[in-house]
Design a protein around this motif. Sequence first.
Motif, PDB file in Angstrom:
ATOM      1  N   SER A 185       9.728   1.943 -11.408  1.00 10.13           N
ATOM      2  CA  SER A 185      10.043   1.381 -10.093  1.00 10.13           C
ATOM      3  C   SER A 185       9.498   2.224  -8.941  1.00 10.13           C
ATOM      4  O   SER A 185       9.414   1.745  -7.811  1.00 10.13           O
ATOM      5  N   THR A 186       9.128   3.484  -9.205  1.00 11.78           N
ATOM      6  CA  THR A 186       8.669   4.349  -8.123  1.00 11.78           C
ATOM      7  C   THR A 186       7.371   5.048  -8.519  1.00 11.78           C
ATOM      8  O   THR A 186       6.644   4.589  -9.380  1.00 11.78           O
ATOM      9  N   MET A 187       7.084   6.165  -7.879  1.00 10.45           N
ATOM     10  CA  MET A 187       5.918   6.972  -8.221  1.00 10.45           C
ATOM     11  C   MET A 187       6.106   7.555  -9.628  1.00 10.45           C
ATOM     12  O   MET A 187       7.234   7.779 -10.039  1.00 10.45           O
ATOM     13  N   PRO A 188       5.007   7.856 -10.323  1.00 13.87           N
ATOM     14  CA  PRO A 188       3.631   7.686  -9.870  1.00 13.87           C
ATOM     15  C   PRO A 188       3.155   6.246  -9.996  1.00 13.87           C
ATOM     16  O   PRO A 188       3.610   5.502 -10.870  1.00 13.87           O
ATOM     17  N   LEU A 189       2.224   5.888  -9.108  1.00 10.54           N
ATOM     18  CA  LEU A 189       1.530   4.615  -9.245  1.00 10.54           C
ATOM     19  C   LEU A 189       0.423   4.786 -10.270  1.00 10.54           C
ATOM     20  O   LEU A 189      -0.279   5.802 -10.280  1.00 10.54           O
ATOM     21  N   LEU A 190       0.240   3.796 -11.113  1.00  9.71           N
ATOM     22  CA  LEU A 190      -0.846   3.805 -12.078  1.00  9.71           C
ATOM     23  C   LEU A 190      -1.900   2.806 -11.623  1.00  9.71           C
ATOM     24  O   LEU A 190      -1.618   1.608 -11.477  1.00  9.71           O
ATOM     25  N   ILE A 191      -3.105   3.305 -11.347  1.00  8.82           N
ATOM     26  CA  ILE A 191      -4.178   2.420 -10.926  1.00  8.82           C
ATOM     27  C   ILE A 191      -5.391   2.637 -11.830  1.00  8.82           C
ATOM     28  O   ILE A 191      -5.529   3.672 -12.484  1.00  8.82           O
ATOM     29  N   MET A 192      -6.263   1.663 -11.846  1.00 11.80           N
ATOM     30  CA  MET A 192      -7.411   1.712 -12.749  1.00 11.80           C
ATOM     31  C   MET A 192      -8.621   1.090 -12.073  1.00 11.80           C
ATOM     32  O   MET A 192      -8.510   0.132 -11.308  1.00 11.80           O
ATOM     33  N   GLY A 193      -9.788   1.652 -12.345  1.00 12.40           N
ATOM     34  CA  GLY A 193     -11.049   1.096 -11.872  1.00 12.40           C
ATOM     35  C   GLY A 193     -12.153   1.512 -12.830  1.00 12.40           C
ATOM     36  O   GLY A 193     -11.906   2.088 -13.877  1.00 12.40           O
ATOM     37  N   GLY A 194     -13.374   1.220 -12.444  1.00 10.35           N
ATOM     38  CA  GLY A 194     -14.492   1.549 -13.314  1.00 10.35           C
ATOM     39  C   GLY A 194     -15.232   0.302 -13.752  1.00 10.35           C
ATOM     40  O   GLY A 194     -14.756  -0.831 -13.589  1.00 10.35           O
ATOM     41  N   ALA A 195     -16.406   0.510 -14.331  1.00 13.03           N
ATOM     42  CA  ALA A 195     -17.286  -0.603 -14.677  1.00 13.03           C
ATOM     43  C   ALA A 195     -16.624  -1.628 -15.579  1.00 13.03           C
ATOM     44  O   ALA A 195     -16.822  -2.838 -15.420  1.00 13.03           O
ATOM     45  N   ILE A 200       6.959   6.639  -1.946  1.00 13.79           N
ATOM     46  CA  ILE A 200       7.287   5.396  -2.665  1.00 13.79           C
ATOM     47  C   ILE A 200       8.442   5.745  -3.599  1.00 13.79           C
ATOM     48  O   ILE A 200       8.284   5.909  -4.807  1.00 13.79           O
ATOM     49  N   ASN A 201       9.613   5.925  -3.022  1.00 13.73           N
ATOM     50  CA  ASN A 201      10.754   6.413  -3.805  1.00 13.73           C
ATOM     51  C   ASN A 201      11.765   5.331  -4.159  1.00 13.73           C
ATOM     52  O   ASN A 201      12.826   5.632  -4.687  1.00 13.73           O
ATOM     53  N   THR A 202      11.432   4.100  -3.857  1.00 14.08           N
ATOM     54  CA  THR A 202      12.298   2.987  -4.276  1.00 14.08           C
ATOM     55  C   THR A 202      11.426   1.840  -4.760  1.00 14.08           C
ATOM     56  O   THR A 202      10.253   1.718  -4.378  1.00 14.08           O
ATOM     57  N   GLY A 203      12.022   1.001  -5.593  1.00 14.96           N
ATOM     58  CA  GLY A 203      11.305  -0.169  -6.067  1.00 14.96           C
ATOM     59  C   GLY A 203      10.923  -1.101  -4.936  1.00 14.96           C
ATOM     60  O   GLY A 203       9.879  -1.747  -4.974  1.00 14.96           O
ATOM     61  N   GLN A 204      11.753  -1.149  -3.905  1.00 13.89           N
ATOM     62  CA  GLN A 204      11.481  -2.022  -2.767  1.00 13.89           C
ATOM     63  C   GLN A 204      10.228  -1.565  -2.012  1.00 13.89           C
ATOM     64  O   GLN A 204       9.387  -2.371  -1.608  1.00 13.89           O
TER      65      GLN A 204
END
Length: 463
Positions: A114-124, A162-166
Amino acid sequence: MNRFFTGYAHKEINTVLVKKHARFKIVLVFPNSYHIGMSNLGFQTIYYELNKMPDASCERFFYEPGRKFLSLESNNPLKSFDIIAFSVSYELDYLNILHILKNIDLPLERSKRSTMPLLIMGGAVCAINYLPLANFMDLVFVGEAEESLPGFMTKLINFSSINTGQKKERLLQTTSKIKGVFIPQLHANEQISPGIIKDVNLYPTMSRVITTRTEFANTFLIEISRGCPWRCRFCVTGNIFGHFRPRRLDVLINQANFGLKYTSQVGLVGAAICNHPQIDEFVTRLREKKARISVSSLRINNVSMILLKSLAESGQKTVTFAPEAGSEKLRQILNKQLTDAEMLAKIELAKKAGIKKIKLYFMIGLPQEEQEDILAIVKLVKNARQILPTIVHLGIFVPKPKTPFSQEKIKARKLIRGRFNFLKKVFSTEKNIEFDVASLRQAMQEAQFAKADQHFFKYFVRD
């Protein structure tokens, strides 16, 4: 001190210093070895772009067996960062990403974080198919991210944390309109068009950290173009990554001048190097600066004596051409406009330029491939061998989404193995012919992953 970092850092030039008081701390993860990751210009570019931002500090992590899940620079646990960003180039690295996530004490499923860390992805690979890891990621950059990434970071800095789900929900809502950004929990079944940079001159892509411990040791890499003017029916570059966009000569010269402060070796990167309208002038200017030039492969149709001679004078003994198919008939089906006579003439040109060996890349298991096409490989290679000693590499056709061959299926193991064995038997008795083949097991796995959906890896989720 992180021993892994100590072992690599003293071999690096231009390593970015960690900003201890940055607002957001990011770890950029390459889900494979340092050797491969630091050879990847996409990874290096995003590392540089993130560290340019005053509110962000970006460190690195490379996945290697036995390595602890700690950042390269500061030795901090991956889960302690605000953002864990994955740079993915190969479908087979999906498994490494899942292994990383299972070992850093984070819930795999996005819905349970619901909070950090955010998981993001990119690349070819995300431009080809961004669904396989969608259930695990908060956000995916589809296509070229240099323009969409600053937009995301601008949205992010509006949040002190980003310490809450909201708050997390609000952040994802605000970033969902950025072109080329896929938010799995919001976009669901939507098709996201890949981000394509119109003016590549605004984003010079080159080595940012130079090291001996890569595929291109002590080489300053420059991406001279993006996209491809050819539309080979099997290829993702020409069909997904936009029209051909060469960089201006003055931009390339400026990049080269920067790199030549640190090394005399310059590697040119691009899907269609020979199609750059000023390639001969560029390599001539590089040679005037005493640069040694290298390339990984060349499109046969447009290769010039000036380029080949520049490579030979730089010490490159072997050049790689990719006929893909042995017969002209099958090359026509692939939209590979190339005759045997044209290919042999270019090999003759390479010999005259001083090149000592030629490498030819073919694919086995192509659509409509017959035994006569395999025999045509033998004939072509033997003719090439009469000109220069020849290395034959046999790859395996893997159908990719968003290409004209996306609905094809990979050929049966028995058929591919039989054709490999036939060619190996033929070439093993021939002089001046070397021979190697791709991994059949990996190709089969790649074919599965390339067309996987968001449910494919659900069995990796913890109970």
